[in-house]
Structure formats: C-alpha cells, structure tokens
Design a protein around this motif. Structure first.
Motif, PDB file in Angstrom:
ATOM      1  N   THR A  62     -21.076  70.042  -8.725  1.00  0.00           N
ATOM      2  CA  THR A  62     -20.275  69.524  -7.582  1.00  0.00           C
ATOM      3  C   THR A  62     -21.506  69.751  -6.496  1.00  0.00           C
ATOM      4  O   THR A  62     -21.829  68.765  -5.791  1.00  0.00           O
ATOM      5  CB  THR A  62     -19.069  70.081  -7.028  1.00  0.00           C
ATOM      6  OG1 THR A  62     -18.106  69.790  -8.237  1.00  0.00           O
ATOM      7  CG2 THR A  62     -18.635  69.627  -5.910  1.00  0.00           C
ATOM      8  N   ILE A  63     -21.884  70.988  -6.024  1.00  0.00           N
ATOM      9  CA  ILE A  63     -22.499  71.340  -4.859  1.00  0.00           C
ATOM     10  C   ILE A  63     -23.899  70.632  -5.268  1.00  0.00           C
ATOM     11  O   ILE A  63     -24.561  70.123  -4.275  1.00  0.00           O
ATOM     12  CB  ILE A  63     -22.546  72.749  -4.761  1.00  0.00           C
ATOM     13  CG1 ILE A  63     -21.473  73.568  -4.564  1.00  0.00           C
ATOM     14  CG2 ILE A  63     -23.665  72.949  -3.387  1.00  0.00           C
ATOM     15  CD1 ILE A  63     -20.509  72.823  -3.474  1.00  0.00           C
ATOM     16  N   LEU A  64     -24.558  70.537  -6.247  1.00  0.00           N
ATOM     17  CA  LEU A  64     -25.760  69.962  -6.350  1.00  0.00           C
ATOM     18  C   LEU A  64     -25.664  68.339  -6.212  1.00  0.00           C
ATOM     19  O   LEU A  64     -26.706  67.774  -5.553  1.00  0.00           O
ATOM     20  CB  LEU A  64     -26.369  70.146  -7.855  1.00  0.00           C
ATOM     21  CG  LEU A  64     -27.592  69.465  -8.261  1.00  0.00           C
ATOM     22  CD1 LEU A  64     -28.733  69.839  -7.391  1.00  0.00           C
ATOM     23  CD2 LEU A  64     -28.062  69.821  -9.506  1.00  0.00           C
ATOM     24  N   SER A  65     -24.538  67.806  -6.611  1.00  0.00           N
ATOM     25  CA  SER A  65     -24.454  66.603  -6.311  1.00  0.00           C
ATOM     26  C   SER A  65     -24.368  66.031  -4.988  1.00  0.00           C
ATOM     27  O   SER A  65     -24.652  65.034  -4.509  1.00  0.00           O
ATOM     28  CB  SER A  65     -23.323  65.859  -6.885  1.00  0.00           C
ATOM     29  OG  SER A  65     -21.891  66.267  -6.525  1.00  0.00           O
ATOM     30  N   LEU A  66     -23.859  66.981  -4.163  1.00  0.00           N
ATOM     31  CA  LEU A  66     -23.859  66.732  -2.996  1.00  0.00           C
ATOM     32  C   LEU A  66     -25.083  66.925  -1.970  1.00  0.00           C
ATOM     33  O   LEU A  66     -25.118  66.382  -0.710  1.00  0.00           O
ATOM     34  CB  LEU A  66     -22.539  67.552  -2.058  1.00  0.00           C
ATOM     35  CG  LEU A  66     -21.336  67.433  -2.695  1.00  0.00           C
ATOM     36  CD1 LEU A  66     -20.302  68.337  -1.811  1.00  0.00           C
ATOM     37  CD2 LEU A  66     -20.732  65.968  -2.413  1.00  0.00           C
ATOM     38  N   VAL A  67     -26.172  67.568  -2.498  1.00  0.00           N
ATOM     39  CA  VAL A  67     -27.236  67.909  -1.525  1.00  0.00           C
ATOM     40  C   VAL A  67     -28.331  67.287  -2.386  1.00  0.00           C
ATOM     41  O   VAL A  67     -29.653  67.371  -1.954  1.00  0.00           O
ATOM     42  CB  VAL A  67     -27.460  69.447  -1.385  1.00  0.00           C
ATOM     43  CG1 VAL A  67     -25.951  69.995  -0.608  1.00  0.00           C
ATOM     44  CG2 VAL A  67     -27.474  70.219  -2.661  1.00  0.00           C
ATOM     45  N   LYS A  68     -28.160  66.759  -3.460  1.00  0.00           N
ATOM     46  CA  LYS A  68     -29.382  66.421  -4.465  1.00  0.00           C
ATOM     47  C   LYS A  68     -30.506  65.548  -3.755  1.00  0.00           C
ATOM     48  O   LYS A  68     -29.832  64.436  -2.922  1.00  0.00           O
ATOM     49  CB  LYS A  68     -28.927  65.678  -5.716  1.00  0.00           C
ATOM     50  CG  LYS A  68     -29.894  65.643  -6.827  1.00  0.00           C
ATOM     51  CD  LYS A  68     -29.293  64.968  -7.815  1.00  0.00           C
ATOM     52  CE  LYS A  68     -30.336  64.686  -9.063  1.00  0.00           C
ATOM     53  NZ  LYS A  68     -31.217  65.825  -9.618  1.00  0.00           N
ATOM     54  N   GLY A  69     -31.763  65.818  -3.825  1.00  0.00           N
ATOM     55  CA  GLY A  69     -32.669  64.901  -3.173  1.00  0.00           C
ATOM     56  C   GLY A  69     -33.014  65.341  -1.659  1.00  0.00           C
ATOM     57  O   GLY A  69     -33.657  64.506  -1.209  1.00  0.00           O
ATOM     58  N   ASP A  70     -32.165  66.146  -1.070  1.00  0.00           N
ATOM     59  CA  ASP A  70     -31.799  66.397   0.365  1.00  0.00           C
ATOM     60  C   ASP A  70     -32.360  67.696   0.820  1.00  0.00           C
ATOM     61  O   ASP A  70     -31.975  68.103   2.118  1.00  0.00           O
ATOM     62  CB  ASP A  70     -30.779  66.081   1.091  1.00  0.00           C
ATOM     63  CG  ASP A  70     -30.485  64.334   0.822  1.00  0.00           C
ATOM     64  OD1 ASP A  70     -31.449  63.488   0.856  1.00  0.00           O
ATOM     65  OD2 ASP A  70     -29.193  64.031   0.710  1.00  0.00           O
ATOM     66  N   LEU A  71     -32.791  68.542   0.053  1.00  0.00           N
ATOM     67  CA  LEU A  71     -33.201  69.919   0.288  1.00  0.00           C
ATOM     68  C   LEU A  71     -34.495  70.174   0.505  1.00  0.00           C
ATOM     69  O   LEU A  71     -35.394  69.412  -0.024  1.00  0.00           O
ATOM     70  CB  LEU A  71     -32.596  70.916  -0.498  1.00  0.00           C
ATOM     71  CG  LEU A  71     -30.905  70.913  -0.959  1.00  0.00           C
ATOM     72  CD1 LEU A  71     -31.019  71.690  -2.142  1.00  0.00           C
ATOM     73  CD2 LEU A  71     -30.288  71.308   0.286  1.00  0.00           C
ATOM     74  N   VAL A  72     -34.903  71.066   1.704  1.00  0.00           N
ATOM     75  CA  VAL A  72     -36.162  71.503   2.064  1.00  0.00           C
ATOM     76  C   VAL A  72     -36.421  72.880   2.105  1.00  0.00           C
ATOM     77  O   VAL A  72     -35.011  73.536   2.280  1.00  0.00           O
ATOM     78  CB  VAL A  72     -36.652  70.759   3.447  1.00  0.00           C
ATOM     79  CG1 VAL A  72     -36.803  69.334   3.199  1.00  0.00           C
ATOM     80  CG2 VAL A  72     -35.862  71.232   4.529  1.00  0.00           C
ATOM     81  N   ASP A 108     -17.945  78.148  -5.597  1.00  0.00           N
ATOM     82  CA  ASP A 108     -18.706  78.352  -7.026  1.00  0.00           C
ATOM     83  C   ASP A 108     -19.302  76.687  -7.310  1.00  0.00           C
ATOM     84  O   ASP A 108     -19.235  76.003  -6.349  1.00  0.00           O
ATOM     85  CB  ASP A 108     -17.365  78.371  -7.930  1.00  0.00           C
ATOM     86  CG  ASP A 108     -16.208  77.523  -7.796  1.00  0.00           C
ATOM     87  OD1 ASP A 108     -16.252  76.685  -7.429  1.00  0.00           O
ATOM     88  OD2 ASP A 108     -15.276  77.852  -8.597  1.00  0.00           O
ATOM     89  N   THR A 109     -19.661  76.410  -8.262  1.00  0.00           N
ATOM     90  CA  THR A 109     -20.244  75.303  -8.730  1.00  0.00           C
ATOM     91  C   THR A 109     -19.453  73.869  -8.528  1.00  0.00           C
ATOM     92  O   THR A 109     -19.727  72.939  -8.169  1.00  0.00           O
ATOM     93  CB  THR A 109     -21.181  74.890  -9.589  1.00  0.00           C
ATOM     94  OG1 THR A 109     -20.069  75.438 -10.757  1.00  0.00           O
ATOM     95  CG2 THR A 109     -22.341  76.127  -9.783  1.00  0.00           C
ATOM     96  N   SER A 110     -18.244  74.118  -8.692  1.00  0.00           N
ATOM     97  CA  SER A 110     -17.021  73.098  -8.708  1.00  0.00           C
ATOM     98  C   SER A 110     -16.758  72.819  -6.950  1.00  0.00           C
ATOM     99  O   SER A 110     -16.006  71.861  -7.043  1.00  0.00           O
ATOM    100  CB  SER A 110     -15.838  73.487  -9.398  1.00  0.00           C
ATOM    101  OG  SER A 110     -15.150  74.382  -8.664  1.00  0.00           O
ATOM    102  N   GLY A 111     -17.241  73.632  -6.129  1.00  0.00           N
ATOM    103  CA  GLY A 111     -16.718  73.354  -4.825  1.00  0.00           C
ATOM    104  C   GLY A 111     -15.616  74.123  -4.163  1.00  0.00           C
ATOM    105  O   GLY A 111     -15.164  74.224  -3.188  1.00  0.00           O
ATOM    106  N   LYS A 112     -15.152  75.285  -5.041  1.00  0.00           N
ATOM    107  CA  LYS A 112     -14.226  75.885  -4.682  1.00  0.00           C
ATOM    108  C   LYS A 112     -14.428  77.072  -4.041  1.00  0.00           C
ATOM    109  O   LYS A 112     -15.386  77.713  -3.930  1.00  0.00           O
ATOM    110  CB  LYS A 112     -13.371  76.611  -6.182  1.00  0.00           C
ATOM    111  CG  LYS A 112     -12.239  77.528  -5.799  1.00  0.00           C
ATOM    112  CD  LYS A 112     -11.743  78.309  -6.903  1.00  0.00           C
ATOM    113  CE  LYS A 112     -10.561  79.260  -6.659  1.00  0.00           C
ATOM    114  NZ  LYS A 112      -9.940  79.677  -7.863  1.00  0.00           N
ATOM    115  N   VAL A 113     -13.726  77.414  -2.902  1.00  0.00           N
ATOM    116  CA  VAL A 113     -14.025  78.222  -1.954  1.00  0.00           C
ATOM    117  C   VAL A 113     -13.597  79.716  -2.511  1.00  0.00           C
ATOM    118  O   VAL A 113     -12.561  80.020  -2.657  1.00  0.00           O
ATOM    119  CB  VAL A 113     -13.318  78.115  -0.502  1.00  0.00           C
ATOM    120  CG1 VAL A 113     -13.776  79.444   0.432  1.00  0.00           C
ATOM    121  CG2 VAL A 113     -13.989  76.853   0.184  1.00  0.00           C
ATOM    122  N   ILE A 114     -14.646  80.650  -2.441  1.00  0.00           N
ATOM    123  CA  ILE A 114     -14.445  81.981  -3.075  1.00  0.00           C
ATOM    124  C   ILE A 114     -14.268  83.052  -1.932  1.00  0.00           C
ATOM    125  O   ILE A 114     -13.261  83.922  -2.114  1.00  0.00           O
ATOM    126  CB  ILE A 114     -15.593  82.318  -4.019  1.00  0.00           C
ATOM    127  CG1 ILE A 114     -15.908  81.572  -5.278  1.00  0.00           C
ATOM    128  CG2 ILE A 114     -15.263  84.010  -4.277  1.00  0.00           C
ATOM    129  CD1 ILE A 114     -16.923  81.748  -6.022  1.00  0.00           C
TER     130      ILE A 114
END
Length: 295
Positions: free
Chosen positions: A136-146, A254-260
């Motif tokens: 989930t998190i990767l899908s939200l930032v993919k291609g936009d990280l520096v 976590d990777t699903s976007g759940k707040v820990i």
C-alpha cells in the motif's frame, strides 16, 4: 483514519499563525516546555517576545509540572520580561483578534470538511483494487521519492521499499523550531537501528514553504532516509491524511497502511518520542504499550 482539514487551508492556518510572533503567555510557555524546548530556550524566547500574563500560583504550578526550572520561575516573578500594563493590554487585544480570526478560519474549514471527506473516500475507493496485490505505502509514493546524496537530490530506488514492513512517515519542516530540535535525534536513532533492522524505513513528508527550504533542511540535518519529491507533495493527499494537527509528527505504519503508533492520540499530542519508544518495543519483540487508535 483521522479526520483532516483540507490541506491548503491547514497550511494557511499554520503559516498565518507564525507571521508575527506575539508576546508569550503562561500557557504558551507550558506548551513550549512540553514540546521539548529547554529552559534556556524558553528564556531566550522570553527575552525576544516578553511575557504578557500574570504568574499566579496555579500558572506557576502548571509551568513547574511542564518542566520549568527555578530560573524560569524566578525570571517571570521578577518581572524581567513582563510588559507594561499598556503593552500587556495591547498584546491581549492582539491575541483576542488573532483568536477570532482563527475561529473564523476554523469555521470555514469545517464547512469544507464534508466535501473533503467525500474526496478522501473516493481516493481510497479508487486505489483499493490495486492495493490488494501490492504494498500500500509503496503504491502511494512509487516514482516520487528522492534522497540527499553527495550534495544534491537523487532519485530513490522504489524497490528498496518492497521489503520494508515498518514505515514511519515523518511530517516536519525547516521553519519549525521543535522539528529542528528533534530531527537530529531521529537521524541518530535511524543511523543506529536501520542497519540492524532492514525491515524499517522512514519517509520525510515536508511542510516547508519552498523547494529551497526543503533542500536546506535535508542537507543541514543529513537526512539519511528518502523524502517525497517537493514538486509531488501537492498530489499526495492519501499520504498527508496521516499527519496530525501539529509537527514534528511521526506516524508508524505497516505496509497495508495501518497505523501502529502515532505522535497523536486523537487531538492529544504525545510527541514523536512516543513512536520511537514503540519501535524499540517492536524491535525487542514486544508489542507497543498502546496500539495507535484511528483518528
């Protein structure tokens, strides 16, 4: 998930509140101390902004509980930083006008809130099918990280996030004094634990006012983690919704976007150190004392 103000309006509120620092009240000093300001820093702020309040026994007890040492209490009692009666009245009028203006802005924000929540629901619905088969998190930032390397920004390899199971979102800004105080501590923590825990990563979400401030902040603090490209921040509402009502704010997912773990419990600010303590517990094989509640 927490309710959030429309982002641009939130930023407007944050920036306008810092346009012209007002004289300090006892409540202001208490908030500064609880946010991590040292007693020396509080005295320096008093020297610049002065004190527009009366230190009665109740306020003195409150400041002592917040961490004020005898030097701060004595300085307030002595009147060293106290404004004249005329200046105090003018300051109170200014604070009252500022409070009224903020109340009006907050009311305008509430009017937009329903529409904004509908927009968030549509965004979540639009990405849900893709999230069933990917991080989930990767899908939200993919291609936009520096990330900052060798004196400039470089493109971050998204594939490095695929193996991460704990991702902390760090909401911060160069203009924020408490942020600049905490960030070096976070850098030290990251440099110590990240090599031992390759499942862990931090992503910086900037609230800076310009690309220059954004890059200056990353350079001055030697941020070792990736950041969302400043030019892409405007389109990252799905990530920004995790931010609280103030900064510095650290949110562990976590990777699903759940707040820990979270720097906020509802509207109560617990601070980013709470999240680091929960991370230490997780790394030690223990569950955090209080799993973050949705807000």
């Amino acid at each position: 998930m927490r309710r959030a103000l429309p982002w641009l309006l939130y930023v407007s509120l944050a920036l306008s509140s810092r346009a012209a620092p007002a004289p300090l009240t006892a409540n202001d000093l208490g908030l500064m101390l609880r946010a991590g300001y040292s007693n020396r820093a509080v005295l320096e702020e008093l020297a610049k902004r002065h004190f527009a309040d009366v230190l009665d026994p109740g306020k003195e007890a409150m400041l002592t509980r917040a961490g004020a040492n005898p030097d701060v209490i004595l300085a307030l009692k002595s009147g060293t930083y106290t404004l004249s009666a005329q200046e105090t009245n003018a300051a109170k009028e200014k604070l009252a006008a500022e409070a009224a203006r903020r109340a009006q802005q907050a009311e305008e924000a509430r009017k937009f809130d329903t529409l904004y929540q509908d927009q968030l629901a549509r965004e979540r619905a639009s990405i849900r099918p893709a999230l069933s088969t990917t991080n989930t998190i990767l899908s939200l930032v993919k291609g936009d990280l520096v990330y900052w390397r060798n004196g400039s920004l470089s493109r971050f390899d998204d594939e490095q996030l695929e193996k991460k199971t704990l991702i902390a979102l760090y909401f911060s800004a160069h203009w924020c004094g408490p942020c600049r105080k905490f960030t070096p501590q976070l850098v030290d923590y990251y440099n110590r634990v990240a090599p031992q825990h390759p499942e862990f990563e931090i992503i910086f979400i900037s609230l800076d006012k310009s690309q220059f401030a954004y890059e200056t902040y990353m350079r001055e603090t030697s941020m070792p983690w990736p950041a969302i490209d400043y030019t892409k921040l405007a389109g990252k509402g799905a990530i920004r919704k995790y931010g609280g009502d103030g900064i510095p704010c650290l949110v562990l997912l976590d990777t699903s976007g759940k707040v820990i773990s979270d720097s906020f419990a509802g509207k109560e600010y617990l601070g980013p150190a709470k999240v680091l303590a929960d991370l230490d517990a997780i790394f030690a094989g223990r569950a955090p004392a209080n799993i973050a509640a949705s807000r």
